[in-house]
Each structure stands twice: as C-alpha cells, then as structure tokens.
Design a protein around this motif. Structure first.
Motif, PDB file in Angstrom:
ATOM      1  N   GLY A  41       0.784  -1.218   0.000  1.00  0.00           N
ATOM      2  CA  GLY A  41       0.000   0.000   0.000  1.00  0.00           C
ATOM      3  C   GLY A  41       0.817   1.268   0.000  1.00  0.00           C
ATOM      4  N   ALA A  42       2.157   1.185   0.004  1.00  0.00           N
ATOM      5  CA  ALA A  42       3.002   2.376  -0.026  1.00  0.00           C
ATOM      6  C   ALA A  42       2.974   2.986  -1.418  1.00  0.00           C
ATOM      7  CB  ALA A  42       4.426   2.024   0.380  1.00  0.00           C
ATOM      8  N   LEU A  43       2.786   4.312  -1.509  1.00  0.00           N
ATOM      9  CA  LEU A  43       2.673   4.987  -2.787  1.00  0.00           C
ATOM     10  C   LEU A  43       4.019   5.023  -3.506  1.00  0.00           C
ATOM     11  CD1 LEU A  43       0.323   7.896  -1.719  1.00  0.00           C
ATOM     12  CD2 LEU A  43      -0.284   5.827  -2.965  1.00  0.00           C
ATOM     13  N   ILE A  44       3.983   4.933  -4.847  1.00  0.00           N
ATOM     14  CA  ILE A  44       5.192   4.853  -5.666  1.00  0.00           C
ATOM     15  C   ILE A  44       5.279   6.091  -6.544  1.00  0.00           C
ATOM     16  CG2 ILE A  44       6.438   3.513  -7.408  1.00  0.00           C
ATOM     17  CD1 ILE A  44       4.867   1.069  -6.508  1.00  0.00           C
ATOM     18  N   PRO A  45       6.265   6.981  -6.322  1.00  0.00           N
ATOM     19  CA  PRO A  45       6.469   8.109  -7.238  1.00  0.00           C
ATOM     20  C   PRO A  45       7.314   7.683  -8.429  1.00  0.00           C
ATOM     21  CG  PRO A  45       7.966   8.265  -5.386  1.00  0.00           C
ATOM     22  CD  PRO A  45       7.118   7.043  -5.134  1.00  0.00           C
ATOM     23  N   GLY A  46       7.174   8.388  -9.544  1.00  0.00           N
ATOM     24  CA  GLY A  46       8.017   8.147 -10.706  1.00  0.00           C
ATOM     25  C   GLY A  46       7.597   6.982 -11.580  1.00  0.00           C
ATOM     26  N   ALA A  47       6.456   6.349 -11.318  1.00  0.00           N
ATOM     27  CA  ALA A  47       5.975   5.258 -12.183  1.00  0.00           C
ATOM     28  C   ALA A  47       5.433   5.841 -13.487  1.00  0.00           C
ATOM     29  CB  ALA A  47       4.889   4.459 -11.480  1.00  0.00           C
ATOM     30  N   THR A  48       5.627   5.119 -14.586  1.00  0.00           N
ATOM     31  CA  THR A  48       5.174   5.584 -15.903  1.00  0.00           C
ATOM     32  C   THR A  48       3.825   4.951 -16.226  1.00  0.00           C
ATOM     33  OG1 THR A  48       7.436   5.846 -16.674  1.00  0.00           O
ATOM     34  CG2 THR A  48       5.719   5.707 -18.362  1.00  0.00           C
ATOM     35  N   SER A  63       3.774   9.225 -12.252  1.00  0.00           N
ATOM     36  CA  SER A  63       3.180   9.518 -10.947  1.00  0.00           C
ATOM     37  C   SER A  63       4.049  10.548 -10.205  1.00  0.00           C
ATOM     38  CB  SER A  63       3.044   8.240 -10.126  1.00  0.00           C
ATOM     39  OG  SER A  63       4.302   7.630  -9.932  1.00  0.00           O
ATOM     40  N   THR A  64       3.381  11.435  -9.470  1.00  0.00           N
ATOM     41  CA  THR A  64       4.066  12.512  -8.771  1.00  0.00           C
ATOM     42  C   THR A  64       4.684  12.009  -7.473  1.00  0.00           C
ATOM     43  OG1 THR A  64       2.020  13.143  -7.649  1.00  0.00           O
ATOM     44  CG2 THR A  64       2.475  14.186  -9.774  1.00  0.00           C
ATOM     45  N   SER A  65       5.244  12.956  -6.702  1.00  0.00           N
ATOM     46  CA  SER A  65       5.941  12.574  -5.474  1.00  0.00           C
ATOM     47  C   SER A  65       5.033  11.907  -4.455  1.00  0.00           C
ATOM     48  CB  SER A  65       6.584  13.828  -4.848  1.00  0.00           C
ATOM     49  OG  SER A  65       5.586  14.807  -4.573  1.00  0.00           O
ATOM     50  N   ASP A  66       3.726  12.175  -4.529  1.00  0.00           N
ATOM     51  CA  ASP A  66       2.803  11.517  -3.606  1.00  0.00           C
ATOM     52  C   ASP A  66       2.169  10.269  -4.203  1.00  0.00           C
ATOM     53  OD1 ASP A  66       1.199  12.648  -5.489  1.00  0.00           O
ATOM     54  OD2 ASP A  66      -0.099  13.735  -4.094  1.00  0.00           O
ATOM     55  N   GLY A  67       2.712   9.787  -5.360  1.00  0.00           N
ATOM     56  CA  GLY A  67       2.242   8.550  -5.971  1.00  0.00           C
ATOM     57  C   GLY A  67       0.977   8.684  -6.782  1.00  0.00           C
ATOM     58  N   THR A  68       0.471   9.898  -6.974  1.00  0.00           N
ATOM     59  CA  THR A  68      -0.752  10.071  -7.751  1.00  0.00           C
ATOM     60  C   THR A  68      -0.418  10.459  -9.183  1.00  0.00           C
ATOM     61  OG1 THR A  68      -0.956  12.399  -7.131  1.00  0.00           O
ATOM     62  CG2 THR A  68      -2.016  10.762  -5.703  1.00  0.00           C
ATOM     63  N   VAL A  83       1.394   0.248 -16.677  1.00  0.00           N
ATOM     64  CA  VAL A  83       2.144   0.967 -15.652  1.00  0.00           C
ATOM     65  C   VAL A  83       3.466   0.245 -15.437  1.00  0.00           C
ATOM     66  CG1 VAL A  83       2.139   1.887 -13.304  1.00  0.00           C
ATOM     67  CG2 VAL A  83      -0.016   1.664 -14.560  1.00  0.00           C
ATOM     68  N   THR A  84       4.572   0.947 -15.566  1.00  0.00           N
ATOM     69  CA  THR A  84       5.899   0.350 -15.403  1.00  0.00           C
ATOM     70  C   THR A  84       6.692   1.129 -14.353  1.00  0.00           C
ATOM     71  OG1 THR A  84       6.802   1.692 -17.192  1.00  0.00           O
ATOM     72  CG2 THR A  84       5.967  -0.485 -17.771  1.00  0.00           C
ATOM     73  N   MET A  85       7.541   0.389 -13.650  1.00  0.00           N
ATOM     74  CA  MET A  85       8.425   0.986 -12.650  1.00  0.00           C
ATOM     75  C   MET A  85       9.533  -0.005 -12.368  1.00  0.00           C
ATOM     76  SD  MET A  85       9.114   3.612 -10.822  1.00  0.00           S
ATOM     77  CE  MET A  85      10.173   4.032  -9.460  1.00  0.00           C
ATOM     78  N   GLN A  86      10.761   0.487 -12.343  1.00  0.00           N
ATOM     79  CA  GLN A  86      11.891  -0.395 -12.106  1.00  0.00           C
ATOM     80  C   GLN A  86      11.728  -1.120 -10.777  1.00  0.00           C
ATOM     81  OE1 GLN A  86      15.662   1.578 -12.204  1.00  0.00           O
ATOM     82  NE2 GLN A  86      16.849  -0.320 -12.112  1.00  0.00           N
ATOM     83  N   GLY A  87      11.946  -2.442 -10.826  1.00  0.00           N
ATOM     84  CA  GLY A  87      11.821  -3.259  -9.630  1.00  0.00           C
ATOM     85  C   GLY A  87      10.453  -3.855  -9.434  1.00  0.00           C
ATOM     86  N   LYS A 109      -2.135  -1.176  -8.115  1.00  0.00           N
ATOM     87  CA  LYS A 109      -1.291  -1.820  -7.107  1.00  0.00           C
ATOM     88  C   LYS A 109      -0.313  -2.719  -7.843  1.00  0.00           C
ATOM     89  CE  LYS A 109      -2.712  -2.497  -3.081  1.00  0.00           C
ATOM     90  NZ  LYS A 109      -3.419  -2.879  -1.844  1.00  0.00           N
ATOM     91  N   MET A 110       0.984  -2.416  -7.748  1.00  0.00           N
ATOM     92  CA  MET A 110       2.005  -3.137  -8.490  1.00  0.00           C
ATOM     93  C   MET A 110       2.607  -4.240  -7.637  1.00  0.00           C
ATOM     94  SD  MET A 110       3.863  -0.057 -10.589  1.00  0.00           S
ATOM     95  CE  MET A 110       4.373  -1.195 -11.879  1.00  0.00           C
ATOM     96  N   GLN A 111       3.065  -5.289  -8.337  1.00  0.00           N
ATOM     97  CA  GLN A 111       3.673  -6.426  -7.673  1.00  0.00           C
ATOM     98  C   GLN A 111       5.199  -6.379  -7.832  1.00  0.00           C
ATOM     99  OE1 GLN A 111       1.763  -8.550  -5.912  1.00  0.00           O
ATOM    100  NE2 GLN A 111      -0.003  -7.282  -6.494  1.00  0.00           N
ATOM    101  N   ILE A 112       5.881  -6.981  -6.849  1.00  0.00           N
ATOM    102  CA  ILE A 112       7.336  -7.062  -6.934  1.00  0.00           C
ATOM    103  C   ILE A 112       7.717  -7.826  -8.195  1.00  0.00           C
ATOM    104  CG2 ILE A 112       9.435  -7.862  -5.785  1.00  0.00           C
ATOM    105  CD1 ILE A 112       8.017  -5.546  -4.395  1.00  0.00           C
ATOM    106  N   GLN A 113       8.784  -7.396  -8.873  1.00  0.00           N
ATOM    107  CA  GLN A 113       9.158  -7.964 -10.155  1.00  0.00           C
ATOM    108  C   GLN A 113       9.459  -9.455 -10.034  1.00  0.00           C
ATOM    109  OE1 GLN A 113      12.662  -6.322 -11.975  1.00  0.00           O
ATOM    110  NE2 GLN A 113      11.857  -6.652 -14.010  1.00  0.00           N
ATOM    111  N   ALA A 114       8.881 -10.226 -10.959  1.00  0.00           N
ATOM    112  CA  ALA A 114       9.125 -11.667 -11.033  1.00  0.00           C
ATOM    113  C   ALA A 114       9.410 -12.005 -12.478  1.00  0.00           C
ATOM    114  CB  ALA A 114       7.930 -12.453 -10.512  1.00  0.00           C
ATOM    115  N   GLN A 115       9.537 -13.288 -12.783  1.00  0.00           N
ATOM    116  CA  GLN A 115       9.883 -13.684 -14.148  1.00  0.00           C
ATOM    117  C   GLN A 115       8.686 -13.603 -15.074  1.00  0.00           C
ATOM    118  OE1 GLN A 115      11.749 -17.508 -14.171  1.00  0.00           O
ATOM    119  NE2 GLN A 115      13.747 -16.608 -13.988  1.00  0.00           N
ATOM    120  N   GLN A 116       7.500 -13.463 -14.496  1.00  0.00           N
ATOM    121  CA  GLN A 116       6.349 -13.349 -15.366  1.00  0.00           C
ATOM    122  C   GLN A 116       5.685 -12.012 -15.165  1.00  0.00           C
ATOM    123  OE1 GLN A 116       5.700 -15.849 -12.751  1.00  0.00           O
ATOM    124  NE2 GLN A 116       3.632 -15.464 -12.096  1.00  0.00           N
ATOM    125  N   GLU A 117       5.009 -11.533 -16.209  1.00  0.00           N
ATOM    126  CA  GLU A 117       4.302 -10.287 -16.115  1.00  0.00           C
ATOM    127  C   GLU A 117       2.969 -10.531 -15.428  1.00  0.00           C
ATOM    128  OE1 GLU A 117       2.487 -10.408 -20.585  1.00  0.00           O
ATOM    129  OE2 GLU A 117       4.616 -10.081 -20.225  1.00  0.00           O
TER     130      GLU A 117
END
Length: 985
Positions: A41-48, A63-68, A83-87, A109-117
């Motif tokens: 639930g932690a907001l992610i800034p810089g996601a495309t 996404s802005t500094s507050d994840g919006t 939606v993409t974000m490193q990691g 809500k993004m998931q931690i990177q794994a071998q599958q999308e």
C-alpha cells in the motif's frame, strides 16, 4: 401478431431516433486519475502510466511525489493501460472504457518484479456491477491457456466442460470471433476465451450459461513466432480393460505439429498465420456384447439361420484392436489493416482438411462396418470496425464457409444387427457426398452515453446442403437376440401366425438355448430404394436486437433488451425474446468499491430447427427415397434371399415430414446469484438457475398397428418432427477464480435436477398418442459436475498446469430389445419383475412382458458410473539470446481494438492482447525460448466406464462394454502421455 417487417421498422426507427441524441451529446474530453502503490500500500512516485488507444498516439504521464497521477483531455474510447516501474512487474489492464466528460478513477497496485508479467482483468480479483463483468464468467488467456489441450477436438470438449451443463437438450454453443459456424481454431491461434459472460445479453440467441466465445490473435508490430511438436506412443500409455488379459494391440502413435508466425507488413498493416498437422495412427476397440461364431477364435460371425453356431460372450482378444489412422491439417492466415485512425479491417481465412480410415468400427460394430471418410472446410471471415464518433462504434462482419464431406462404406453387403449384441455386414451408410455452405452477416453498433451503454444490431445466417446418398440400399436385417425366438412380447396376429409357422427343430418350440439369430428369424427388414440420390435444401434465419446497460447509480446497473428472431421452413416468423438483468453492489461506505454484488436476470431463448433434420424430410418424403419395412418377414427372409422377405408380411414404407404446427422451441430462464470478492485472493460466484423449456423438438411416429393377419395393414410409418416436448431444470452453479502468488486457478461446480419428455429432435416417444409416458429424468442432466484448471509457477522455471474434470453418473434408459407394436422403433421399456424397483445390473429384476399388473420401468431409470479425470501439463522454459525485459501484454500492431472495445469488455472480438507462443514461453526474459513439456491425460489411470449394456434381451445386460469418451478417455487408452518441444522467438 408482430410481423418481421414491423419489428425491423421499429429497430430502424429506434436507431434513427437515438442518433441525434448521440450527436448532440457532450463531446468533452475525460480525465483519468488515481494512485500507484506497492503490495503493502506504499505509494510509488516516478511510475510511468501509459494509456494506449486502438489507434493513434498514446497518453503518457508519471506519478508525482505523492504517488498520484492524472491524464487530462483523454478522448472517449477504450484503452489498454500499462504501468511500469523499475523493480516492479509491469501492470496491464485491458478494456479501460472512458466515456466523454468522465472523471475516471483507477488505482494501481504493483507487484514485486518476477519472471512473469502480471495481467489484471476485471475477473481477476474484483467484482463489478458491469453487465459484462459477472464473476460467474471465466476468462482464459495468457498462461491460463496452458491448462487446456492443444488438440482442437479435445479443446472443444474441455471448453464445453468448462461452460458447464447448459439448460435443455440442445446444450450450449461455441462462437469463433463472433461467428457460429466453422471449426475451432488451433490453440496456438487463440488469444482469449470467454465463457458464460453476460448471460442475459440480447445480442446472443443461445442461452448465456453454456456459451463459449473464442477470439483469435491479431498481428503484431514486431516479428514473433513459434513452432511446437507433440508426440505420443503406445509405450507411454495404459491400455483399455477391454483388450483382455493378452492385451494384444498393434502399435499406434500420434504426432502433432503446430506453429504461428506474425509481424508487420507496413506501418498500417500486420499479419499472423498459424497452422497445424496431426497424424493419428490410433486403434478402435471391438468389444461386442456377445456374438455368434463357429469357434472362440473366429472373427467372422456365422450367417443367421446356422444352428451349428455358438454364442460367445466376447470377441477374440487378439483381434479386438483395429487400426484406425487419421490425418488432420489446417492453416489460418489473418491480416489486420488500419485504413485510418478510426477504421480497422480484419480478414481471416481458415482451411481444414482431414481424413480417416475404418471409422464406424468399435464397441459392438465389427470390422466389416468400416467407413473411409474425408472432410474439407474453407472459411473466410471479414470484419470492418469504424469509430463513428467518440461515442459510437460500428462493426460489420461477414463469414463464408464451405464444407465438403465424403464417406464410403468398405463393405457393400447387407447390414445385420442383433439387438444389444453386435452389428456386422456392410455399413448401412453406403456412399455419401455432402457440400454445405454457410453464410453469416452481422452488423453491430455500440453507443456510449453518460449513464447508458446501448448496443443494437442484427445477424443473418444462411445454410445450405447438397447431399448424394445411397444409404440403406444394401438392406438391414434386425434380430431380437431372444433366447426363446417364439415366446416374444409381440401380441399382434401376424407375429403369432409367424411363430406358429416355424417347423424346424429346435426353433419350432421354446428353447432357452437357441436365439432368433441362430434360427434365422429376423424381426425387421428395411430396404431403401433411391429414386433421387442427390437432394438439396437450405435454411435461413435472422436475428435483430437492441439493449442498454443503464447505470442507475454507481452501484446499480440494470440491463434490458429485446431480441427478434425468425426462421423459414417452420412456423417461426415472430419469435420475440425479451431479456432483463440487474447487478447491485452492496454498499460498503462512502468511496469504497463494493465487494459483494447481487445479480439476477430473466430471459427467453429460442432454438433453431437444424438443417440436417430438414434434409431428412426431403430425402425420406416417400418419393425421393423410399424406405420399405417388413415386420417379422419370416424364415425365408435372409441376406442370401432378400426377395423372400415379403413372403410372410407385406412391406410398409416410411416417410418423414414436418409436423403440423411445428415451431421454434424456447427456454424461459431465470437466475439469481451473488458475486463475492475474496479480498486480494480472487472472486467467488454462486448462482441458482431455473429453466423451463416448451415446444421442444421430438420425432413422433403415427401409424396403425397390424392387429390382424387376415387383413395386414399397409399404411405408411409416418414420422413427424414436432414441437411437443417440455423440460424443467433447476441448477446450482458455483464459480471461483483465485490468484495467489505463483498460483492461478479457476473452476466451477454445478448441481442439476431436470425432467423432460424428450432428448432432442431424434427422440421417438414410446407412445404415439401420449408424450407424458416418457416424462421423467432427463438424459442431458448432469446431477453433479465440476472442473478445476489453472497454472502454478514452480522453482527452476517449471510450470504445472492441472485440469481436473469430475462428473456424477448420467441417467440412461433400459429397453427390452423387442418391438411388440411393430413400429420399427426399438424403444420399448420393460416392467419390474417385482414391486417398483430393480437392480440395473440384473436382467432377472425386469420382465419384457406384463405378466399381470407389473409396474413399467420409468424412462432413464438407471444411472451410469461417475467419472473423473486429472490432466496435468508440466513445462520447463529455457531462455537464450539477448534479454528483452518485461514485455507489455498489449503488443498488438494495427489490429482490431483491444478486448472490451464494444461494450464494457464484452465486445464482438477484434484484436489486441499479447503475443507469445505456447506454455507462456514469452515470459522467459530472453529473445529466444525453448520449452520442453509433458502432458498426461487421466494421470491416475482412473478407468472411465460408460453406461453398461441396457438391452434386456442381451446376455451382457448390466455389464460394461465400453469406455466413456473424451474428455475422460480416447477409446484406445485410459491414460495417455504426450511429450512436447517448442521454440519461440
């Protein structure tokens, strides 16, 4: 009474009236906003965040500094959101519908990177009040497809199983890219499968529960392809229990090759081409319920009338397996062309060809019944999609299909059939050639308003057939197989005089050790005279509809519509089918999406009269082909002397016609249920269905029984297709979809209770005056049925895909094996020997005749064994070459719109969706992928018996003589194993 012209005019007036409203509607651009968060639930800034339309430029923001994030000035339409974000694993949501002026909120809500999308669909982990987002639907795409068979025939059976038992005797229907005709494409060409979606939509003629929609893949903007080889051999499989202790079986094998290649042709055009080839050197197992021969090793039965013959309970073990080779090939190219920013054209061609030898052999049909057959199909599909305005989408579709079938009986001699035992001699099918044409034209329009989503359109179908046939010209001799040939249940004077005329010993008196076959006493002789071998006929039907999804409140959607159908050849020019449904999200508090949705619906669904039945009326009209029947034709009637068949009994001819007042049957279906979101785990749907079918098809026989030997009756056997059937069915269906870490599972369970007095157009009641005599347990009802499938990501790049099917036993009927009324139909049920019940495995529990106040056995009194199969596919992926990173699922080129373009995710088809080969090979993270796999069908070797012999006159009554068919077994082996290798780039 509404005429076709009146309804058509009403639909056109409605279309014209609503157009100005749409044109004047607000054209303001929309805003899409929301937040991006991690699994905790932690907001992610810089996601495309990328919003991609079917055509034109994508909208991109971070996404802005507050994840919006916020995307402004978004034109109305349907988009793919990425939606993409490193990691983190790439987040993809297809079918994002944006209305003009709408302020749409989408949290990610993004998931931690794994071998599958990670692909997020409306069915994955949330419930919705949209009409097309019912949680009772199953959407299979991507890696979930791995759980299904690659073989199109087996795939069709599995999809039918996944759809569940549709109400009534006619079952569900499979649509391919929105069309009702044609063969199922190979799985390599399938992008997505939707099952039971929006069951009360007025767009479809068939019942929504039981409907399967298959969508093929579009072209891509980069070159992709794969090639797969599957193989299986006798040494991998377990044998059938009916091969005996010697287990003598010739070698057999299966080789299946299929592939797909796609890529761009130009900046506005892409292509994809897929194909397959199967070589199936299989076996057919001959296991009759006894036969007559001179020795236990003799594979050729003796001729009827040979008293030196002996009854043997089984066929020689060394000769039971008969080679039955088959070959099947198909190729399916598709081109997607962007004619402009608002116009997409898709053209698809499919060619299928197959051939088989020795078909028609197996079970009680001995090797002389073999038939060689060939089949060819050519299909052209064209679709044109136009975005008329930001609110209006129109799609026109056309399909032309031509099928050619041919079959040749390998033996031209007379057919000899012993009730409940075996059939040999020549195949009664003779020589047949058939050319069928199928034309289908569709036009659909979708209109998006602020609170309404309107859909309207129509479909026209035309089916024709030209058949050349010599079926029945070799003559068919039917024997009762009674151990006492002259003590029968035949009470008419002709039969009594016939038995009194027998003078040969031991056939002159009752003899428990001699059968009617050994005495050469046929009960029936049929012979067909073909005056016109080639018959042509056609059937056409039309369907028009209009419906709307009205979002009364954010948590309440009401859908209602009207469908009009008409068909020629029968009394069906005014079939009106209203449909209505609702979806209410139980409130959770301000600003919170509902996690519980209550759904309900009611509708009428019509069934069409089949072209094959209409062709039967043209063939058997008493002029084109004359079927003559001789009841108890006497001992002088034999295969060696067919001219003597009229010595003891005159013939009657048979005609088949459309009954007076025949019309379209319809089903009134109501449903109520609850969709429940199971937190982040998935969804659960529970639904109760009630169906009542009226005017169901059956074949009634009208004739005058022969009650006097002095004045034999020669009036015809008049068979009529009629609409005199009914059924009532109650069903409880439970659907669930679960996504937990590396496990994705889907499945359903159903419980059904049904009564009916027919099982389809070919069902002939035991009474030609009282159809209630056959009202009872329906043969099409599956008391309990369950399916589970999915994928599991295992360590070291292994993937396991289980597919489990379990089914309770189905009702089946007991017949005496005699024709006491001389009707030529062997469907007479026996009596209980004592009381009102009896064991279905003991012939002593029943009596062929009423010896004094006995209780008749109800229809479908017995129940076949329960069956289950556990199929499992295990794959290991090897990646090599340059790394490609996470691939976005939406990689389509100038193909059609993504899923959901035509109405909240329930569109008519189109392109979009990801590419990639089988077994999720595109997830290796490398440019090139090699996959090794193994697939086991019926992994635990559970023997799936079909219903036992149910003819009371058979010495094998109550004993198993065959295996259940697919998806539980393939007839040759109980457990089969296939090895797979695939290359993907």
């Amino acid at each position: 009474m509404l005429s076709f012209r009146t309804v058509l005019k009403a639909v056109l007036i409605f279309s014209v009236a609503v157009s100005p409203v749409v044109v004047r509607a607000q054209q303001a651009s929309a805003t899409v906003s929301g937040s991006v968060a991690d699994p905790d639930g932690a907001l992610i800034p810089g996601a495309t965040i990328t919003l991609t339309p079917p055509h034109g430029k994508a909208s991109v923001v971070q996404s802005t500094s507050d994840g919006t994030y916020a995307l402004h000035n978004v034109p109305a339409g349907t988009y793919a959101m990425t939606v993409t974000m490193q990691g983190f694993a790439t987040y993809v949501k297809q079918g994002v519908h944006v209305a003009a002026g709408q302020k749409l909120s989408l949290d990610v809500k993004m998931q931690i990177q794994a071998q599958q999308e990670v692909q997020v669909t409306a069915q994955a982990a949330q419930v919705s009040v949209d009409a097309d987002s019912n949680a009772s639907a199953t959407v299979i795409k991507g890696k979930d497809l791995d759980a299904l068979s690659d073989d199109p025939d087996e795939l069709s059976d599995e999809l039918t199983a996944l759809a569940g038992p549709a109400a009534g005797p006619n079952g569900g229907q499979i649509y391919v890219d929105g069309f009702t005709g044609g063969q199922l494409p190979p799985k390599s060409s399938i992008r997505e499968i939707r099952i039971n979606q929006n069951p009360f939509s007025a767009e479809y003629d068939k019942l929504g529960y039981g409907r399967v929609e298959v969508f093929t893949k579009p072209g891509t903007d980069k070159f992709h392809g794969f090639y797969t080889v599957e193989g299986g051999d006798k040494s991998f499989n377990t044998s059938s229990p009916f091969l005996g202790e010697t287990n003598t079986q010739p070698d057999y094998h299966t080789v299946f090759m299929f592939g797909d290649f796609s890529g761009p042709i130009s900046h506005s055009m892409s292509f994809t081409v897929g194909g397959s080839h199967r070589t199936i050197d299989n076996n057919a197992l001959v296991y009759p319920s006894g036969y007559y021969a001179h020795s236990a090793t003799d594979t050729t039965p003796c001729q009827p009338g040979d008293l030196t013959c002996t009854y043997f309970p089984s066929y020689p073990e060394a000769n039971r397996a008969i080679l039955q080779p088959q070959t099947r090939s198909d190729i399916s190219p598709r081109i997607d062309i962007a004619l402009g920013e608002k116009n997409t054209l898709t053209a698809r061609y499919q060619y299928n060809v197959s051939g088989s030898q020795n078909s028609g052999i197996g079970g009680g049909s001995l090797p002389t019944q073999g038939v060689n057959s060939e089949f060819t199909e050519n299909t052209i599909q064209i679709s044109d999609t136009q975005i008329v305005s930001p609110r209006i989408i129109n799609e026109t579709r056309f399909e032309y299909e031509r099928d050619y079938n041919s079959s040749n009986a390998l033996n031209t001699g007379s057919t000899l059939s012993v009730q409940g035992a075996f059939t040999w001699g020549g195949a009664s099918s003779g020589v047949q050639r058939s050319t069928q044409d199928h034309i289908e034209v569709q036009n659909y329009t979708s209109i998006a308003l602020s609170k309404n989503f309107i859909r309207l359109g129509g479909r026209l179908r035309y089916n024709s057939d030209s058949v050349y046939s010599t079926a029945g010209t070799n003559g068919t001799f039917t024997y009762n197989n009674l151990l006492d040939p002259c003590v029968t249940s035949n009470t008419d004077a002709t039969s009594q005089a016939h038995c009194a005329s027998i003078t040969s010993t031991p056939c002159a008196t009752a003899n428990a050790g001699v059968s009617s076959y050994q005495c050469g006493i046929p009960a029936l002789y049929n012979i067909t005279t073909v005056n016109k071998p080639t018959i042509s006929g056609s059937i056409a039907d039309v369907g028009l509809y209009a419906e709307t999804d009205w979002k009364v409140r954010p948590n309440l959607t009401i859908s209602y519509g009207l469908r009009y159908e008409a068909q020629n050849r029968i009394n069906s020019s005014h079939d009106i089918a209203p449909r209505v449904s609702f979806a209410w999200g139980v409130p959770r508090g301000q600003g919170k999406n509902p996690v519980t949705v209550v759904r309900g619906g009611y509708g009428l669904f019509y069934d069409r009269f089949a072209l094959g039945d209409y062709m039967t009326t043209l063939q058997q009209n008493g002029t084109n082909q004359v079927v003559s029947s001789f009841i108890n034709p006497g001992a002088t009637c034999s295969p060696s002397n067919p001219a003597g068949c009229g010595a003891s009994a005159p013939s009657r001819f048979k005609i088949t016609q459309l009954g007076s007042g025949i019309r379209s049957p319809y089903t009134m279906q109501a449903a109520i249920g609850v969709d429940q979101q199971l937190g982040k785990l998935g969804t659960l749907s529970v639904n109760y269905l009630n169906a009542h079918g009226v005017h169901e098809y059956m074949s009634r026989e009208f004739y005058t029984p022969n009650t006097s030997s002095a004045t034999p009756v020669t009036s015809p056997y008049d068979f009529q297709f009629q609409s005199a059937g009914v059924f009532r069915e109650n069903q409880l269906m439970v659907n669930s979809r679960v996504r937990l870490n590396r496990v994705q599972m889907f499945g359903f369970y159903s419980m059904s209770f049904a009564n009916a007095n027919t099982s389809g157009s070919g069902f002939v009641p035991t009474s030609n005056t009282n159809t209630r005599a056959d009202y009872g347990r329906a043969s099409f009802a599956r008391r309990q049925f369950g399916v589970i499938g999915g994928t599991m990501q295992l360590p070291y790049s292994f993937t396991a895909s289980p597919f489990i099917i379990a089914m309770a036993g189905s009702p089946y009927n007991i017949v005496t094996g005699t024709d006491p009324l001389g009707s030529t139909v062997y469907n007479t049920r026996p009596y209980f020997a004592s009381g009102n019940s009896g064991s279905c495995v003991s012939s002593a529990a029943f009596s062929s005749t009423d010896t004094g106040g006995l209780t008749p056995v109800p229809i479908n009194y017995c129940t076949s064994p329960a069956n289950a199969t556990i199929n499992l596919r295990l794959n290991r992926v090897f990646g090599f070459g340059e790394r490609t990173g996470q691939q976005a699922a939406s990689q389509g080129g100038p193909g059609g719109p993504p899923p959901g373009e035509h109405g909240h995710g329930g569109g008519h088809g189109g392109g979009g969706g990801g590419r990639g080969g089988p077994f999720g090979a595109s997830n290796s993270g490398h440019k090139y992928t090699f996959t090794l796999g193994v697939q086991a069908s019926n992994l635990f070797n559970m023997i799936p018996y079909s219903a036992p012999t149910s003819t009371l006159s058979s010495a094998q009554f109550g004993k198993f003589t065959s295996l259940a068919g697919r998806p539980f077994a393939n007839g040759t082996a109980v457990r089969t194993i296939m090895l797979t290798g695939a290359f993907n780039f």
